[in-house]
Design an enzyme around this catalytic site. Sequence first.
Site, PDB file in Angstrom:
ATOM      1  N   CYS A 170       0.759  -1.286   0.054  1.00 38.42           N
ATOM      2  CA  CYS A 170       0.052  -0.222  -0.106  1.00 38.42           C
ATOM      3  C   CYS A 170       0.772   1.350  -0.058  1.00 38.42           C
ATOM      4  O   CYS A 170       0.291   2.214  -0.050  1.00 38.42           O
ATOM      5  CB  CYS A 170      -0.921  -0.162   1.216  1.00 38.42           C
ATOM      6  SG  CYS A 170      -1.947  -1.381   1.079  1.00 38.42           S
ATOM      7  N   HIS A 303      -2.884   8.566   4.915  1.00 37.66           N
ATOM      8  CA  HIS A 303      -3.432   7.160   4.406  1.00 37.66           C
ATOM      9  C   HIS A 303      -4.509   7.005   4.861  1.00 37.66           C
ATOM     10  O   HIS A 303      -5.235   6.313   3.850  1.00 37.66           O
ATOM     11  CB  HIS A 303      -2.107   6.149   5.323  1.00 37.66           C
ATOM     12  CG  HIS A 303      -2.339   5.010   4.766  1.00 37.66           C
ATOM     13  ND1 HIS A 303      -2.063   4.658   3.453  1.00 37.66           N
ATOM     14  CD2 HIS A 303      -2.514   3.924   5.388  1.00 37.66           C
ATOM     15  CE1 HIS A 303      -2.244   3.346   3.229  1.00 37.66           C
ATOM     16  NE2 HIS A 303      -2.475   2.804   4.285  1.00 37.66           N
ATOM     17  N   GLU A 314      -1.702   6.461  12.824  1.00 33.01           N
ATOM     18  CA  GLU A 314      -1.373   7.577  11.927  1.00 33.01           C
ATOM     19  C   GLU A 314      -1.458   9.006  12.457  1.00 33.01           C
ATOM     20  O   GLU A 314      -0.699   9.638  12.397  1.00 33.01           O
ATOM     21  CB  GLU A 314      -2.044   7.496  10.632  1.00 33.01           C
ATOM     22  CG  GLU A 314      -1.532   8.647   9.619  1.00 33.01           C
ATOM     23  CD  GLU A 314      -2.185   8.329   8.370  1.00 33.01           C
ATOM     24  OE1 GLU A 314      -1.783   9.325   7.389  1.00 33.01           O
ATOM     25  OE2 GLU A 314      -3.109   7.822   8.058  1.00 33.01           O
ATOM     26  N   LYS A 335      -9.216   8.285   0.527  1.00 33.06           N
ATOM     27  CA  LYS A 335      -9.909   7.106   0.694  1.00 33.06           C
ATOM     28  C   LYS A 335     -11.260   7.095   1.193  1.00 33.06           C
ATOM     29  O   LYS A 335     -12.075   5.970   0.837  1.00 33.06           O
ATOM     30  CB  LYS A 335      -9.265   6.144   1.487  1.00 33.06           C
ATOM     31  CG  LYS A 335      -7.657   5.710   1.169  1.00 33.06           C
ATOM     32  CD  LYS A 335      -6.918   4.727   2.021  1.00 33.06           C
ATOM     33  CE  LYS A 335      -5.321   4.549   1.413  1.00 33.06           C
ATOM     34  NZ  LYS A 335      -4.440   5.464   1.567  1.00 33.06           N
ATOM     35  N   HIS A 340      -9.438   2.333  -0.764  1.00 32.86           N
ATOM     36  CA  HIS A 340      -8.047   1.956  -0.865  1.00 32.86           C
ATOM     37  C   HIS A 340      -7.572   1.489  -2.240  1.00 32.86           C
ATOM     38  O   HIS A 340      -7.910   0.365  -2.188  1.00 32.86           O
ATOM     39  CB  HIS A 340      -8.007   1.024   0.571  1.00 32.86           C
ATOM     40  CG  HIS A 340      -6.388   1.010   0.914  1.00 32.86           C
ATOM     41  ND1 HIS A 340      -5.385   1.454  -0.085  1.00 32.86           N
ATOM     42  CD2 HIS A 340      -5.831   0.655   1.915  1.00 32.86           C
ATOM     43  CE1 HIS A 340      -4.340   1.217   0.641  1.00 32.86           C
ATOM     44  NE2 HIS A 340      -4.419   0.542   1.738  1.00 32.86           N
ATOM     45  N   PHE A 399       1.219  -3.004   4.911  1.00 27.54           N
ATOM     46  CA  PHE A 399       1.441  -4.274   5.414  1.00 27.54           C
ATOM     47  C   PHE A 399       2.960  -4.668   5.410  1.00 27.54           C
ATOM     48  O   PHE A 399       3.705  -4.194   4.623  1.00 27.54           O
ATOM     49  CB  PHE A 399       0.994  -5.553   4.475  1.00 27.54           C
ATOM     50  CG  PHE A 399      -0.647  -5.617   4.597  1.00 27.54           C
ATOM     51  CD1 PHE A 399      -1.334  -4.976   5.404  1.00 27.54           C
ATOM     52  CD2 PHE A 399      -1.262  -6.938   4.121  1.00 27.54           C
ATOM     53  CE1 PHE A 399      -2.634  -5.218   5.571  1.00 27.54           C
ATOM     54  CE2 PHE A 399      -2.446  -7.552   4.412  1.00 27.54           C
ATOM     55  CZ  PHE A 399      -3.211  -6.529   5.216  1.00 27.54           C
TER      56      PHE A 399
END
Length: 786
Positions: A170, A303, A314, A335, A340, A399
């Site tokens: 991502c 994000h 975050e 998003k 996403h 990830f």
Amino acid sequence: MPSRAEQQQQPARVVVTGVGAITAQGTSATAFWENVRDGRVAIREVQRLRMDGYRTRLAGEVQEWALPERDYRRPADFRDPALDFALKAAEEAVAGAGIDLASVPAERIGVVMGTCNAGLISGAKWYRDEMAGREADPDLVLLVPPQALAEAVSGAFGARGPVLSVDTACAAGANAIGYAAELIRTGQADVVLTGGSDALSDVLIAGFNSLESLSPKPAAPYSKDREGLSLGEGSGMLVLAREDLARQVGAPILAEVVGYGLSADGYHPTAPHPEGKGAARAIRAALDAAGVTAEQVQYVNSHGTGTPKNDPAETKATRGGLGPAADNVAVSSTKSMIGHLLGAAGAVEGIITVKALDTQIAPPTANFTEPDPECDLDYVPNVARPMPIDVAISNNFAFGGANACIVLARDGARPEPPPRPDDDRVVVTGLALLTDAGTDAAQVWQAFVDERDCTADEGGVRLGRVDLDPSPHLNPKERRRMDRLGIFAVVASKMALADAGLELDDSNRELVGVIFGTGVGPMESMEKFARPLVEEGPRAANPAVFPNTVYNAAGGQVAMHVGAVGPASTVTAGHAAGASALCYGYDLVATNQADAIVCLAADTLTETVIRAYRELGVLAGDGRRDGFALAEAGVALVLERLGHATARGARIYGEVVGYGITSDACGVGRVDRRGRGLERAMRLALAGAGAEPGDVAAVWANATGQRVVDAAEAAAIARLGVDAPVIAAKRGLGEPMGAGGALSAALALEGWRQGATDRAPAGLILVNSCSLGGTNFSLAIAPYQD
């Protein structure tokens, strides 16, 4: 490649001159921006895929379809959405960039693509056809790797400069933009097409559903009542150019890319560090690289996934990266409106950040309701905000704990160019080899000297397997959720760091990074996850396996088990991935972004991998004389700043003195039979080293036994005029897919340690590596001299 002195004297400024996007908001960047600016949510019921059995029926699906004008190698009755999205977005970006690509030398045009799943839909079709006993088109296999995206764009636009792919899940889109800017800043390209692309698939949705991450309603980042993330798909592409070139031709300047930063969490396969420490370091690294203070940042495109763990982490990362200045920035999550987009997220969110700078409007966070007490920043709730924005950042986290941050500035807002770091020489201080010849470097060297064939016949084809006992390095509990690729990566990294005598602790782990290169990626985990889905449906998705299906999972395992949490990325240039890792690591070390980088390359064999190569017709055996033996391997080299290495009294194997990266621009699965791209790569490597062809003591060739590719390389070496031995190490050890270039480099250095022989002549060497789609690397390595 310019010398380091030339790069330091003439740092180029990098600007964005064109953008293109295809998302759930429409088929253009204009539609995308206008809808996001107005807070319109395009997360809706999915039409293309069956959504039975999932926690949600919603996603940011591309429902307004527009095919690209340019095509790529594929079965006549099949199109891969990820490639279509990338080409369509690239066409728009190029059309609006104000730079006629035909006026720029093709050798000065590059491509850097980010993705998470790449051609997963192509691979799934091939796999399902195989399982059902139907004839599966081998061209589908060529579309699977991330490098296929980059090579498709390269072929479509004739880009013959550096053509690269990154797969930090991502964070890949942001990573790609930052890396692309560095290629221009360091003089390796004048124009780079960059961005990301990913498409929705049943495999992807089943995976996130198994993690219970999906929200039944459109994602509501930072809201107290948020229930998870919404997935999306599409592509964002940007045209980056040297500022002086852009101004010379009158191109629109939408923003300046002034810096970027990378880091690893080293915490968990899927969850972010709860305090956001790794992400905060990426933000600080980006600001340092850009020469920007936290107080100058006015807008953050976050994000912002909407998951319970990500949003508070975050928020803390933003506070950790910006300090008290975080209270004065506007923060929003794109998003919330498109979902996403995984590997494309950083690219489309980068475009939104560019548009925010260009229009002086901070877009909103949609679906915002009651604030979460743990999320205490200004999230621009629901309605866009006109405001002065000179400097903005865009964050993406992935990830495996991979983090990326890019810093963008409004045109004219920065009168001074970003500072150039003090450069240092780059030396190799440690190495490790896990091969079919053994797992001890001296043992592998001896097999090479003896010209032993380390592969064996299996079912009519030649294969090379690694016999590895990981127990001295990983206990059974640590290995429980790791696949073979992750085990190779961790063991090779530990061995290389031990060989370098470099112990990691709290005082230095943030200054040691990992660049992981892989050609075919986590196929063992992908097969283990996908097969039950095909046979039983989405309820068979295994949440313990899914995190290992991303390409950067093995690199994340290294950060967790080894402790190297400095700059982190995963590069995926096919069979040249190991060479790509070494080039990237060289840049990060030379510019003082890290004291040391573990440059790692690994690929493993599975029955499906073997079957795919077999059907491509490239394997030796089956009565074929034209083809290579297929092997698995794990290779790690520790690249270190000379100043750091000498200060700690490290033994030095040799020095990386230059490199070159080029593309044949022939498209997916095709190469230039005359080897002109590889010749240019070798000439660039020599130029970076300040050397001539007559200075070369040996060429460690890419040669594997594949007649067309080997003949092209031989022709390139002949035209270069090198009068030196040409060494084909992979003829006996097999073609270890993405690890081949790293294997040759490590063997040459081990040979020097053993004492130079005719099998490893001392002196300047070139190490060549090529993908199956015409991406060429050449590394110049020399014995260290004080």
